[in-house]
Design a protein around this motif. Structure first.
Motif, PDB file in Angstrom:
ATOM      1  N   THR A   1       1.115  -1.224   0.008  1.00 26.19           N
ATOM      2  CA  THR A   1      -0.194   0.009  -0.076  1.00 26.19           C
ATOM      3  C   THR A   1       0.862   1.376  -0.122  1.00 26.19           C
ATOM      4  OG1 THR A   1      -1.818  -1.304   1.171  1.00 26.19           O
ATOM      5  CG2 THR A   1      -1.857   1.186   1.402  1.00 26.19           C
TER       6      THR A   1
ATOM      7  N   THR B   1      -0.128   1.450  11.973  1.00 24.61           N
ATOM      8  CA  THR B   1      -0.347   1.009  10.564  1.00 24.61           C
ATOM      9  C   THR B   1       0.594   1.834   9.603  1.00 24.61           C
ATOM     10  OG1 THR B   1      -2.441   0.374  11.327  1.00 24.61           O
ATOM     11  CG2 THR B   1      -2.130   0.533   9.020  1.00 24.61           C
TER      12      THR B   1
ATOM     13  N   GLY C   1      -3.750   3.647   6.381  1.00 27.73           N
ATOM     14  CA  GLY C   1      -3.867   2.842   5.083  1.00 27.73           C
ATOM     15  C   GLY C   1      -4.195   4.141   4.050  1.00 27.73           C
TER      16      GLY C   1
ATOM     17  N   HIS D   1      -7.338   5.660   2.075  1.00 31.91           N
ATOM     18  CA  HIS D   1      -8.631   6.092   1.918  1.00 31.91           C
ATOM     19  C   HIS D   1      -8.739   7.554   1.455  1.00 31.91           C
ATOM     20  CE1 HIS D   1     -12.838   6.996   2.953  1.00 31.91           C
ATOM     21  NE2 HIS D   1     -13.131   5.636   3.411  1.00 31.91           N
TER      22      HIS D   1
ATOM     23  N   PRO E   1      -6.471  -1.226   2.461  1.00 30.61           N
ATOM     24  CA  PRO E   1      -5.889  -1.042   3.566  1.00 30.61           C
ATOM     25  C   PRO E   1      -4.310  -1.177   3.750  1.00 30.61           C
ATOM     26  CG  PRO E   1      -6.756  -3.491   3.200  1.00 30.61           C
ATOM     27  CD  PRO E   1      -7.150  -2.359   2.062  1.00 30.61           C
TER      28      PRO E   1
END
Lengths: 94, 483
Positions: free
Chosen positions: B24, B73, B91, B93, B115
């Motif tokens: 990601t 994260t 993440g 978004h 994610p």
């Protein structure tokens, strides 16, 4: 890995209280001598003989007994001996 | 005690934490390039210091930024104003990123959301070490620096902290990991340990458990064993001080024994299983290092025994035809529990021919009669560790626990005339007062205890002789394991 050169103390880290021994009496004449039987077999044979000898030289003898030789003497017993006697003899083993 | 390290401040603007290993993070590189063109952007990278190449990242090499700012994260996007965090998202978004950064039209070629990956600062292999490095310590023990020229293992031998085998150095990281095995606070006092009568905390027990080689999941068993040992009934003081070759034998049962991988099968009383080998050793290291009980000092054992390094095994309660020792002592079946018994080493009872319970009971009784001395009775208890092939002889005949003990005990009675001092040409024996007793049992009621362990091959049982029993010496103590 960070920290391998510093370890944590595994001991109880206690501070030991140092106490001086009481000075030895010059004579047992007139003193109260406690005889502590730790409840090991035949400890009484040794203490009976000691009592005879001590009474013979003028000491006042008192007898005490631990409930079992495997455990420290109960606090109350230790206290009694400390207030009733000036000298104590402990028969350690059979 | 070390205090928490200083939290590194974040620069004003948009701060993004990434790692090269995260797909990601790679996917959002064009978005980061978009942001760099329109706002103050700082990128911290956790692993590869050159990722992302086009954005001049700062390397969070020791993960200090990630740890102090609670990054769980990657990517994590933080908006900072006047040195303070005002917004954050994790993440990818799109709408969240646009809200946090204040920039519209981000990553038009990307899906609306994806994610992220786990931050290296919460990697289970690193989390404890980072907490020790950056956090304020919850541990109270004195720190001891090992000199550069010293070997950690040798240094602990020199200081007298081992039982003769090497111990694992109790670093703060290892002790913190050990403490994850219990819900109890490190400062909780577990017991008062003889002979020096020192209050031992969960932390000090955890240190001993690290040194012994335990895993964190063993710690509740060690804590429970320490509690049980330091009771007046069990009398670890006397057990340590006695001239007899005895130590605490720990018999474990319950589903937790399987959960931590204990051995109740082949070689259960021997080597080769980490839990069996280290739980008892940890208890003994507590007695040695916290309580001050050492051989040649308060420990006056004439011979000692291998079990004094540590003696712990599990019962095979899942297959036992007669329950467990803990249930015999009142613990509900299925509850994790341990029994401490003041015992010597093991001795084998061989009977490869008996197929009838009556015959086998006689064999076991004959062996038990010799325990410590054939003419000494009632003053010592014993544990019988029955193997599956012996147990089957009784189970096939329908004998349960009570029938087995009664059946063996029926052959353990002898007249006082055979046991009295001097009888059979042996000075040792019971006092003269018992000479006329028609029948005297080898064991006091409850003094013969039954357990079940071993593998399925071998018509053997093991007997573990005890020490002075009852109020005179030691009473077996059974406790449910407290987590």
């Amino acid at each position: 890995m960070n920290g391998t050169r510093t370890i944590l103390d595994p001991t109880g880290e206690r501070t030991v209280a140092e106490r001086q021994r009481v000075a030895r009496p010059a004579s047992l004449d007139g003193l109260t001598v406690g005889l502590l039987d730790i409840s090991k077999p035949r400890g009484d044979v040794f203490l009976n003989r000691l009592e005879e000898r001590l009474v013979g030289i003028g000491a006042d003898v008192r007898r005490y007994r631990k409930p079992t030789f495997t455990k420290p003497a109960p606090v109350d017993l230790r206290h009694r001996i400390s207030v009733e006697c000036q000298v104590v003899i402990e028969a350690l083993a059979d | 005690m070390p205090t928490a390290s200083v939290r590194p401040p974040l620069p004003d603007g948009v701060v993004v934490i990434v790692k090269d290993e995260c797909a990601t993070c790679h996917a959002v590189v064009p978005v980061l390039e978009q942001l760099a063109a329109s706002s103050a952007l700082t990128v911290f990278t956790q692993d590869d210091p050159s990722f992302p190449e086009t954005l001049s990242p700062l390397h969070d090499a020791d993960l200090s930024v990630s740890w102090h700012h609670d990054v769980e994260t990657v990517p994590t996007v933080i908006r900072v104003e006047h040195g303070a965090e005002v917004a954050r998202t994790i993440g990818w978004h799109r709408a969240e990123w646009e809200h946090v950064t204040g920039v519209e039209g981000l990553g038009p070629e990307l899906a609306p959301m994806r994610p992220g990956c786990g931050s290296m600062s919460v990697d289970p292999d690193l989390a404890t070490e980072l907490a020790v490095r950056f956090g304020s310590s919850v541990l109270a023990s004195r720190r001891i620096d090992v000199a550069d020229a010293e070997d950690d293992i040798e240094m602990m031998f020199t200081r007298g902290w081992t039982d003769g085998l090497p111990v694992v150095p109790p670093t703060e990281t290892r002790v913190m990991q050990m403490l994850t095995g219990t819900s109890r606070a490190p400062s909780d006092v577990v017991a008062t340990v003889p002979p020096d009568l020192v209050d031992v905390t969960v932390e000090k027990v955890a240190i001993a458990a690290v040194m012994a080689g335990c895993r964190p999941e063993y710690l509740p068993w060690v804590l429970t064993a320490v509690e049980a040992a330091c009771t007046d009934e069990f009398n670890i003081h006397g057990l340590l001080a006695t001239t007899m070759p005895v130590g605490p034998v720990i018999v474990c049962s319950g589903p937790g024994t399987r959960a931590i991988g204990m051995n109740s099968g082949g070689n259960a009383l021997g080597q080769g299983n980490r839990a069996n080998s280290t739980i008892g050793r940890a208890l003994q290291l507590v007695i040695r290092n916290v309580g001050g009980g050492r051989p040649g000092e308060v420990d006056r054992s004439t011979h000692g025994s291998p079990g004094k390094i540590g003696f712990c095994f599990a019962e095979n309660d899942a297959e036992s035809p007669y329950g467990t020792l803990a249930t015999e002592h009142g613990v509900e079946p299925g509850v994790d529990a341990l029994t401490l018994f003041a015992g010597e080493g093991t001795r084998c009872v061989v009977d490869q021919l008996s197929r009838e319970p009556e015959s086998l009971a006689r064999s076991v009784a004959a062996a038990l009669q010799s325990m410590h001395h054939p003419k000494l009775i009632m003053v010592f208890d014993a544990i019988l560790v029955m193997g599956p092939e012996h147990a089957r002889v009784f189970a096939d005949a329908g004998w349960g626990r009570e029938e087995i003990i009664a059946g063996i005990s029926a052959h353990l009675n002898r007249p006082g005339s055979e046991l009295v001092r001097g009888a059979d040409g042996m000075a040792e024996g019971v006092p003269e007062a018992f000479a006329d007793a028609p029948s005297l049992p080898k064991f006091r009621p409850g003094g013969l205890m039954l357990t079940f362990a071993g593998n399925g091959t071998g018509l053997f049982s093991e007997m573990i002789g005890g020490w002075a029993n009852g109020d005179v010496g030691s009473t077996p103590v059974t406790r449910a394991v407290s987590y």
